[in-house]
Design a protein around this motif. Structure first.
Motif, PDB file in Angstrom:
ATOM      1  N   ILE A 180       8.671 -41.436  13.876  1.00  0.00           N
ATOM      2  CA  ILE A 180       8.601 -40.271  12.990  1.00  0.00           C
ATOM      3  C   ILE A 180       7.289 -39.528  13.194  1.00  0.00           C
ATOM      4  N   ARG A 181       6.202 -40.262  13.325  1.00  0.00           N
ATOM      5  CA  ARG A 181       4.899 -39.625  13.545  1.00  0.00           C
ATOM      6  C   ARG A 181       4.889 -38.794  14.826  1.00  0.00           C
ATOM      7  N   ARG A 182       5.401 -39.374  15.911  1.00  0.00           N
ATOM      8  CA  ARG A 182       5.372 -38.672  17.207  1.00  0.00           C
ATOM      9  C   ARG A 182       6.231 -37.418  17.192  1.00  0.00           C
ATOM     10  N   TYR A 183       7.489 -37.530  16.710  1.00  0.00           N
ATOM     11  CA  TYR A 183       8.305 -36.317  16.767  1.00  0.00           C
ATOM     12  C   TYR A 183       7.846 -35.280  15.753  1.00  0.00           C
ATOM     13  N   SER A 184       7.199 -35.698  14.685  1.00  0.00           N
ATOM     14  CA  SER A 184       6.647 -34.730  13.736  1.00  0.00           C
ATOM     15  C   SER A 184       5.528 -33.918  14.379  1.00  0.00           C
ATOM     16  N   ILE A 185       4.802 -34.535  15.288  1.00  0.00           N
ATOM     17  CA  ILE A 185       3.718 -33.831  15.972  1.00  0.00           C
ATOM     18  C   ILE A 185       4.239 -32.969  17.109  1.00  0.00           C
ATOM     19  N   PHE A 186       5.054 -33.554  18.011  1.00  0.00           N
ATOM     20  CA  PHE A 186       5.395 -32.776  19.191  1.00  0.00           C
ATOM     21  C   PHE A 186       6.508 -31.758  18.971  1.00  0.00           C
ATOM     22  N   LEU A 187       7.353 -31.918  17.956  1.00  0.00           N
ATOM     23  CA  LEU A 187       8.340 -30.875  17.688  1.00  0.00           C
ATOM     24  C   LEU A 187       7.650 -29.587  17.264  1.00  0.00           C
ATOM     25  N   SER A 188       6.537 -29.706  16.545  1.00  0.00           N
ATOM     26  CA  SER A 188       5.766 -28.523  16.162  1.00  0.00           C
ATOM     27  C   SER A 188       5.288 -27.778  17.399  1.00  0.00           C
ATOM     28  N   GLN A 189       4.852 -28.515  18.388  1.00  0.00           N
ATOM     29  CA  GLN A 189       4.387 -27.890  19.627  1.00  0.00           C
ATOM     30  C   GLN A 189       5.552 -27.352  20.453  1.00  0.00           C
ATOM     31  N   LEU A 190       6.651 -28.097  20.480  1.00  0.00           N
ATOM     32  CA  LEU A 190       7.818 -27.691  21.258  1.00  0.00           C
ATOM     33  C   LEU A 190       8.412 -26.381  20.742  1.00  0.00           C
ATOM     34  N   TYR A 191       8.523 -26.243  19.441  1.00  0.00           N
ATOM     35  CA  TYR A 191       9.108 -25.036  18.886  1.00  0.00           C
ATOM     36  C   TYR A 191       8.214 -23.812  19.083  1.00  0.00           C
ATOM     37  N   GLU A 192       6.919 -24.019  19.214  1.00  0.00           N
ATOM     38  CA  GLU A 192       6.040 -22.879  19.465  1.00  0.00           C
ATOM     39  C   GLU A 192       6.073 -22.529  20.924  1.00  0.00           C
TER      40      GLU A 192
END
Length: 192
Positions: A180-192
């Motif tokens: 959960i921690r990892r996808y919470s961080i990198f999804l923010s970057q992926l969507y930008e």
């Protein structure tokens, strides 16, 4: 005479493009204790920050966020107004977050319910839930408001992917991650 570069709105590719993303989130209900709401809004109003994120990415109309301070208050508001997404925090003053999620699913079966936790300690037992888990997704607050954009876009994409891929030929990026921690961080970057 029409200019040669004008788009014929009856052409099939234009109609397909125009019909993509039929499901959009316009109204978000955030359910949290007053303290958690204060923590989320330390750097400014969530709606304003979400609008700024949408503007930076040239996305149309950012969703409006409405706050409810308890599960029962949230249910009262939902009885009067239509929402597209419920984001709930772990600490609700009047009920367990899973009981709250089950109540929403009972009254609004298609309503996406997302848990946003502040700490990993709040996530203990979250992954141990069975098939009756009323939560559609779980995210971890990282102090970055881009997580709200990620939550909204992830729910929209999940609902729109079958239609968009079959009708519009939209390509898909498949992300496999169970932290959960990892996808919470990198999804923010992926969507930008």
């Amino acid at each position: 005479m029409k200019p040669s570069h004008s788009v014929d709105i009856q052409s099939s590719w234009y109609r397909k493009l125009h019909d993509l993303m039929p499901y959009r989130i316009r109204e978000v209900l955030l359910v949290s204790s007053p303290y958690d709401a204060f923590t989320l809004e330390q750097d400014g109003r969530l709606t304003e920050r979400l609008f700024a994120r949408y503007s930076e990415l040239n996305l149309s109309s950012a969703p409006r966020i409405t706050h409810a301070s308890s599960g029962s208050k949230a249910m009262e508001i939902m009885a009067r107004r239509r929402f597209d997404l419920v984001i709930t925090m772990v600490r609700l003053e009047d009920m367990d977050v899973y009981a709250f999620g089950r109540e929403i699913k009972k009254q609004f079966p298609n309503m996406p319910v997302v848990l946003l936790a502040f700490t990993e300690a709040e996530l203990v037992g979250v992954s141990e839930q069975n098939d009756t888990n009323p939560l559609d997704r779980v995210f971890l607050w990282t102090g970055d408001t881009r997580i709200l954009l990620s939550i909204i876009k992830q729910i929209e994409d999940t609902r729109n992917a079958p239609y968009d891929t079959s009708k519009g030929g939209v390509r898909v990026i498949l992300v496999v991650e169970d932290s959960i921690r990892r996808y919470s961080i990198f999804l923010s970057q992926l969507y930008e």
